[in-house]
Design a protein around this motif. Sequence first.
Motif, short mmCIF file in Angstrom:
data_model
loop_
_atom_site.label_atom_id
_atom_site.label_comp_id
_atom_site.label_asym_id
_atom_site.label_seq_id
_atom_site.Cartn_x
_atom_site.Cartn_y
_atom_site.Cartn_z
N CYS A 1 5.20 14.21 -9.19
CA CYS A 1 5.40 13.78 -10.57
C CYS A 1 4.13 13.94 -11.41
O CYS A 1 4.20 13.98 -12.64
CB CYS A 1 5.86 12.32 -10.63
SG CYS A 1 4.57 11.14 -10.13
N GLY A 2 2.97 14.00 -10.76
CA GLY A 2 1.71 14.15 -11.48
C GLY A 2 1.08 12.84 -11.92
O GLY A 2 0.00 12.85 -12.51
N ALA A 3 1.70 11.71 -11.63
CA ALA A 3 1.16 10.42 -12.08
C ALA A 3 -0.23 10.15 -11.51
O ALA A 3 -1.09 9.59 -12.19
CB ALA A 3 2.11 9.28 -11.72
N CYS A 4 -0.48 10.54 -10.27
CA CYS A 4 -1.78 10.30 -9.65
C CYS A 4 -2.83 11.30 -10.10
O CYS A 4 -4.02 11.16 -9.79
CB CYS A 4 -1.67 10.29 -8.13
SG CYS A 4 -1.05 11.83 -7.43
N THR B 1 0.49 0.02 -6.78
CA THR B 1 0.58 1.46 -6.54
C THR B 1 2.04 1.91 -6.62
O THR B 1 2.35 2.93 -7.23
CB THR B 1 -0.02 1.81 -5.17
OG1 THR B 1 -1.40 1.40 -5.16
CG2 THR B 1 0.07 3.30 -4.86
N CYS B 2 2.93 1.15 -6.02
CA CYS B 2 4.35 1.48 -6.03
C CYS B 2 4.93 1.46 -7.45
O CYS B 2 5.87 2.19 -7.75
CB CYS B 2 5.14 0.53 -5.14
SG CYS B 2 4.78 0.72 -3.38
N GLU B 3 4.34 0.65 -8.31
CA GLU B 3 4.82 0.57 -9.70
C GLU B 3 4.44 1.80 -10.51
O GLU B 3 5.12 2.16 -11.46
CB GLU B 3 4.30 -0.70 -10.37
CG GLU B 3 4.95 -1.95 -9.81
CD GLU B 3 4.29 -3.23 -10.27
OE1 GLU B 3 3.35 -3.19 -11.09
OE2 GLU B 3 4.72 -4.30 -9.79
N VAL B 4 3.34 2.48 -10.15
CA VAL B 4 2.90 3.66 -10.91
C VAL B 4 3.21 4.97 -10.20
O VAL B 4 3.18 6.02 -10.82
CB VAL B 4 1.40 3.59 -11.26
CG1 VAL B 4 1.11 2.40 -12.16
CG2 VAL B 4 0.53 3.56 -10.02
N CYS B 5 3.48 4.92 -8.91
CA CYS B 5 3.75 6.12 -8.12
C CYS B 5 5.18 6.04 -7.59
O CYS B 5 5.46 5.23 -6.70
CB CYS B 5 2.76 6.23 -6.96
SG CYS B 5 3.10 7.60 -5.83
N PRO B 6 6.09 6.89 -8.11
CA PRO B 6 7.48 6.81 -7.65
C PRO B 6 7.68 7.17 -6.19
O PRO B 6 8.70 6.81 -5.61
CB PRO B 6 8.21 7.81 -8.56
CG PRO B 6 7.17 8.69 -9.12
CD PRO B 6 5.89 7.91 -9.13
N GLY B 7 6.71 7.82 -5.55
CA GLY B 7 6.84 8.16 -4.14
C GLY B 7 6.34 7.08 -3.20
O GLY B 7 6.68 7.08 -2.01
#
Length: 148
Positions: free
Chosen positions: A28-31, A121-127
């Motif tokens: 997703c590119g969030a990180c 981390t789970c809230e900002v990273c869908p994986g």
Amino acid sequence: MSRTGTKKSKDAKGPWYQSGLAFECTQCGACCSGEPGYVFVNPDEIDAMAAAMEMDVDAFEHKFTRRVGNRISLVEYPDGDCIFLHPESRHCLVYQARPIQCRTWPFWDSTLQTKADWKETCEVCPGAGTGRLYSFEEIEIRRTEKSV
């Protein structure tokens, strides 16, 4: 604190994530976006990324890296996005050759200190929190890998 530098829960005989954690990269590119920072790279990683971009190593270094003290970091866009995060698709342009720092996400000390850190981390990273279950041993290998 345990010998690994992570906090232990009161009831467990190891870190709170002793039973493993789930993660599956969604690309997703969030990180790879957000506030400015550093993605430190070593010569082997530079070679691999240059090959992935079909570029000469010197040209790659000149265009995509910067010195930070005695280390080398990838450059980034002015908004903090990684230089290899495609602006439209949000996919990594060098995913198969991405640096160790990227390969070990989300199993970083900062995300594993407490259950609350992992929850954030789970809230900002869908994986994070979904997909394949990584064993404690696999997490520890990734957590302790270093780029430089």
